[in-house]
Design a protein around this motif. Structure first.
Motif, PDB file in Angstrom:
ATOM      1  N   SER B  10       0.993  -1.186   0.022  1.00 17.12           N
ATOM      2  CA  SER B  10       0.163  -0.125  -0.054  1.00 17.12           C
ATOM      3  C   SER B  10       0.863   1.277  -0.116  1.00 17.12           C
ATOM      4  O   SER B  10       2.126   1.269   0.330  1.00 17.12           O
ATOM      5  N   LEU B  11       0.360   2.330  -0.438  1.00 19.07           N
ATOM      6  CA  LEU B  11       0.965   3.456  -0.564  1.00 19.07           C
ATOM      7  C   LEU B  11       0.054   4.845  -0.630  1.00 19.07           C
ATOM      8  O   LEU B  11      -1.056   4.842  -1.020  1.00 19.07           O
ATOM      9  N   ILE B  12       0.498   5.854   0.241  1.00 19.70           N
ATOM     10  CA  ILE B  12      -0.317   7.083   0.428  1.00 19.70           C
ATOM     11  C   ILE B  12       0.718   8.048   0.017  1.00 19.70           C
ATOM     12  O   ILE B  12       1.645   8.055   0.580  1.00 19.70           O
ATOM     13  N   ILE B  13       0.091   8.862  -0.981  1.00 18.35           N
ATOM     14  CA  ILE B  13       0.884  10.052  -1.563  1.00 18.35           C
ATOM     15  C   ILE B  13      -0.118  11.320  -1.382  1.00 18.35           C
ATOM     16  O   ILE B  13      -1.247  11.162  -1.575  1.00 18.35           O
ATOM     17  N   GLY B  16      -0.742  15.497  -6.640  1.00 15.58           N
ATOM     18  CA  GLY B  16       0.367  16.250  -7.421  1.00 15.58           C
ATOM     19  C   GLY B  16       1.677  15.750  -7.470  1.00 15.58           C
ATOM     20  O   GLY B  16       2.517  15.819  -8.396  1.00 15.58           O
ATOM     21  N   LYS B  17       2.004  14.460  -6.558  1.00 18.71           N
ATOM     22  CA  LYS B  17       3.281  13.896  -6.491  1.00 18.71           C
ATOM     23  C   LYS B  17       3.106  12.652  -7.350  1.00 18.71           C
ATOM     24  O   LYS B  17       2.332  12.221  -8.097  1.00 18.71           O
ATOM     25  N   ASN B  18       4.331  12.257  -7.787  1.00 22.07           N
ATOM     26  CA  ASN B  18       4.767  11.148  -8.539  1.00 22.07           C
ATOM     27  C   ASN B  18       4.954   9.975  -7.733  1.00 22.07           C
ATOM     28  O   ASN B  18       5.381  10.048  -6.439  1.00 22.07           O
ATOM     29  N   CYS B  19       4.738   8.530  -8.340  1.00 15.55           N
ATOM     30  CA  CYS B  19       4.914   7.563  -7.404  1.00 15.55           C
ATOM     31  C   CYS B  19       5.503   6.381  -8.757  1.00 15.55           C
ATOM     32  O   CYS B  19       4.882   6.466  -9.721  1.00 15.55           O
ATOM     33  N   ALA B  68      12.902  -7.389 -19.110  1.00 20.49           N
ATOM     34  CA  ALA B  68      12.727  -8.947 -19.384  1.00 20.49           C
ATOM     35  C   ALA B  68      13.897  -9.713 -18.947  1.00 20.49           C
ATOM     36  O   ALA B  68      13.807 -11.045 -18.423  1.00 20.49           O
ATOM     37  N   ASP B  69      15.014  -9.031 -18.677  1.00 21.68           N
ATOM     38  CA  ASP B  69      16.229  -9.905 -18.217  1.00 21.68           C
ATOM     39  C   ASP B  69      15.965 -10.107 -16.672  1.00 21.68           C
ATOM     40  O   ASP B  69      16.274 -11.117 -16.331  1.00 21.68           O
ATOM     41  N   THR B  70      15.851  -8.995 -15.933  1.00 14.82           N
ATOM     42  CA  THR B  70      15.450  -9.010 -14.671  1.00 14.82           C
ATOM     43  C   THR B  70      14.126  -9.690 -14.033  1.00 14.82           C
ATOM     44  O   THR B  70      13.965  -9.755 -12.928  1.00 14.82           O
ATOM     45  N   LYS B  71      13.279  -9.680 -15.034  1.00 13.32           N
ATOM     46  CA  LYS B  71      11.961  -9.967 -14.942  1.00 13.32           C
ATOM     47  C   LYS B  71      11.294  -9.090 -13.968  1.00 13.32           C
ATOM     48  O   LYS B  71      10.496  -9.392 -12.777  1.00 13.32           O
ATOM     49  N   GLN B  72      11.303  -7.735 -14.188  1.00 10.96           N
ATOM     50  CA  GLN B  72      10.857  -6.747 -13.130  1.00 10.96           C
ATOM     51  C   GLN B  72       9.946  -5.842 -14.232  1.00 10.96           C
ATOM     52  O   GLN B  72      10.216  -5.475 -15.298  1.00 10.96           O
ATOM     53  N   SER B  73       9.059  -5.136 -13.453  1.00 12.56           N
ATOM     54  CA  SER B  73       8.046  -4.054 -14.194  1.00 12.56           C
ATOM     55  C   SER B  73       7.803  -3.126 -13.280  1.00 12.56           C
ATOM     56  O   SER B  73       7.722  -3.320 -12.040  1.00 12.56           O
ATOM     57  N   SER B  74       7.659  -1.904 -13.782  1.00 16.10           N
ATOM     58  CA  SER B  74       7.237  -0.780 -12.837  1.00 16.10           C
ATOM     59  C   SER B  74       6.142  -0.015 -13.686  1.00 16.10           C
ATOM     60  O   SER B  74       6.071   0.062 -14.852  1.00 16.10           O
ATOM     61  N   LEU B  75       5.202   0.648 -12.748  1.00 16.25           N
ATOM     62  CA  LEU B  75       4.303   1.519 -13.141  1.00 16.25           C
ATOM     63  C   LEU B  75       4.587   2.641 -12.548  1.00 16.25           C
ATOM     64  O   LEU B  75       4.204   2.806 -11.289  1.00 16.25           O
ATOM     65  N   SER B  80       0.037  12.844  -9.554  1.00 15.01           N
ATOM     66  CA  SER B  80      -1.083  11.959  -9.455  1.00 15.01           C
ATOM     67  C   SER B  80      -2.224  13.005  -8.784  1.00 15.01           C
ATOM     68  O   SER B  80      -2.465  14.058  -8.722  1.00 15.01           O
ATOM     69  N   GLN B  81      -3.426  12.284  -9.273  1.00 18.42           N
ATOM     70  CA  GLN B  81      -4.711  13.022  -9.067  1.00 18.42           C
ATOM     71  C   GLN B  81      -5.450  12.006  -7.974  1.00 18.42           C
ATOM     72  O   GLN B  81      -5.425  10.956  -7.752  1.00 18.42           O
ATOM     73  N   LEU B  82      -6.652  12.684  -7.296  1.00 18.87           N
ATOM     74  CA  LEU B  82      -7.241  12.048  -6.396  1.00 18.87           C
ATOM     75  C   LEU B  82      -8.272  10.730  -6.909  1.00 18.87           C
ATOM     76  O   LEU B  82      -8.104   9.604  -6.523  1.00 18.87           O
ATOM     77  N   SER B  83      -8.455  11.052  -8.279  1.00 16.44           N
ATOM     78  CA  SER B  83      -9.086   9.584  -9.057  1.00 16.44           C
ATOM     79  C   SER B  83      -8.080   8.651  -9.113  1.00 16.44           C
ATOM     80  O   SER B  83      -8.230   7.225  -9.768  1.00 16.44           O
ATOM     81  N   ASP B  84      -6.621   8.723  -9.131  1.00 19.36           N
ATOM     82  CA  ASP B  84      -5.626   7.667  -9.046  1.00 19.36           C
ATOM     83  C   ASP B  84      -5.959   6.620  -7.892  1.00 19.36           C
ATOM     84  O   ASP B  84      -5.081   5.711  -7.919  1.00 19.36           O
ATOM     85  N   SER B  85      -6.460   7.023  -6.802  1.00 16.38           N
ATOM     86  CA  SER B  85      -6.914   6.124  -5.640  1.00 16.38           C
ATOM     87  C   SER B  85      -7.513   4.899  -6.123  1.00 16.38           C
ATOM     88  O   SER B  85      -8.586   4.920  -6.588  1.00 16.38           O
ATOM     89  N   ALA B  86      -6.781   3.912  -5.999  1.00 18.14           N
ATOM     90  CA  ALA B  86      -7.362   2.647  -6.586  1.00 18.14           C
ATOM     91  C   ALA B  86      -6.229   1.243  -6.490  1.00 18.14           C
ATOM     92  O   ALA B  86      -5.174   1.690  -5.695  1.00 18.14           O
TER      93      ALA B  86
END
Lengths: 113, 112
Positions: B10-13, B16-19, B68-75, B80-86
């Motif tokens: 979980s994450l709280i920001i 307007g901030k990035n994550c 794909a080499d390290t088998k990692q992904s990031s988003l 950020s906007q309030l509607s990004d809460s999910a």
């Protein structure tokens, strides 16, 4: 949400009841899916139907019985459920199966007493 | 065994901030990786899909990366906007399989 609809949105049933969940997709897709989403667990794929034929049963107990009368409708018949079956049941559809984007319905929140 | 691990849980920001959300997987053979957004009380909605040859893909303020080499992904979510809460769910599919492997998701809360 007119793409994939599910009814009912909420259902409370006893362990001896028989009920059915309904899913309808208005996207002209050929594949439909049932998923189970329990609290703090990953989504679990239950069943896959492609052109009305069941192509996948992910080791689901027989107390869950799917039915796909046509490519637009999908049912999940429930009988003699257990309290641990309480979860959010999601229906999805896609044009094809393996790589196509799946469109999800809002889900049915099921509580088994 | 195919697995998908997401962090943080979980994450709280502040608005307007990035994550950045992380996804590590052990699915093999790899076919594609999707990020879904699931609002409370609704079904998941696909944000991006990435195949083996793609490193970066954007959808508005959402940018997904794949190594794909390290088998990692990031988003990465920008401004950020309030509607990004999910809840944000990482899903990995192996080659030719109907059964995808889902992560548990990261719950994001954006405060004003």
């Amino acid at each position: 949400e007119t793409g994939v609809t599910q009814t009912p949105r909420h259902l409370v049933m006893g362990m001896t009841n028989k009920k059915s969940l309904k899913c309808e997709q208005h996207l002209g897709h050929n594949a439909m899916y049932w998923y189970k989403q329990s609290a703090k667990k990953p989504l679990e794929l239950m069943f896959v139907y492609n052109f009305k034929e069941q192509t996948e049963n992910n080791s689901v107990p027989s107390r869950f019985s799917p039915e796909c009368p046509n490519s637009s409708h999908l049912f999940l018949h429930l009988h003699t459920l257990q309290p641990e079956d309480s979860a959010l049941y999601l229906c999805a559809s896609s044009q094809g199966t393996v790589t196509d984007t799946q469109y999800f319905g809002p889900g049915t929140r099921l509580t088994v007493l | 065994k195919n697995q998908v691990e997401q962090s943080p849980q979980s994450l709280i920001i502040l608005e307007g901030k990035n994550c950045t959300l992380q996804c590590n997987y052990t699915v093999s053979p790899f076919s594609n990786l999707r990020w879904y957004k699931q609002d409370t009380g609704r079904g998941p909605v696909s944000l991006t899909i990435m195949t083996f040859s793609e490193n970066t893909k954007s959808n508005g303020r959402y940018t997904a990366t794949l190594d794909a080499d390290t088998k990692q992904s990031s988003l990465h979510i920008t401004a950020s906007q309030l509607s990004d809460s999910a809840s944000y769910i990482c899903v990995v599919r192996s080659g030719g399989s109907y059964i995808p492997t889902f992560g548990r998701g990261t719950s994001l809360i954006v405060h004003p």
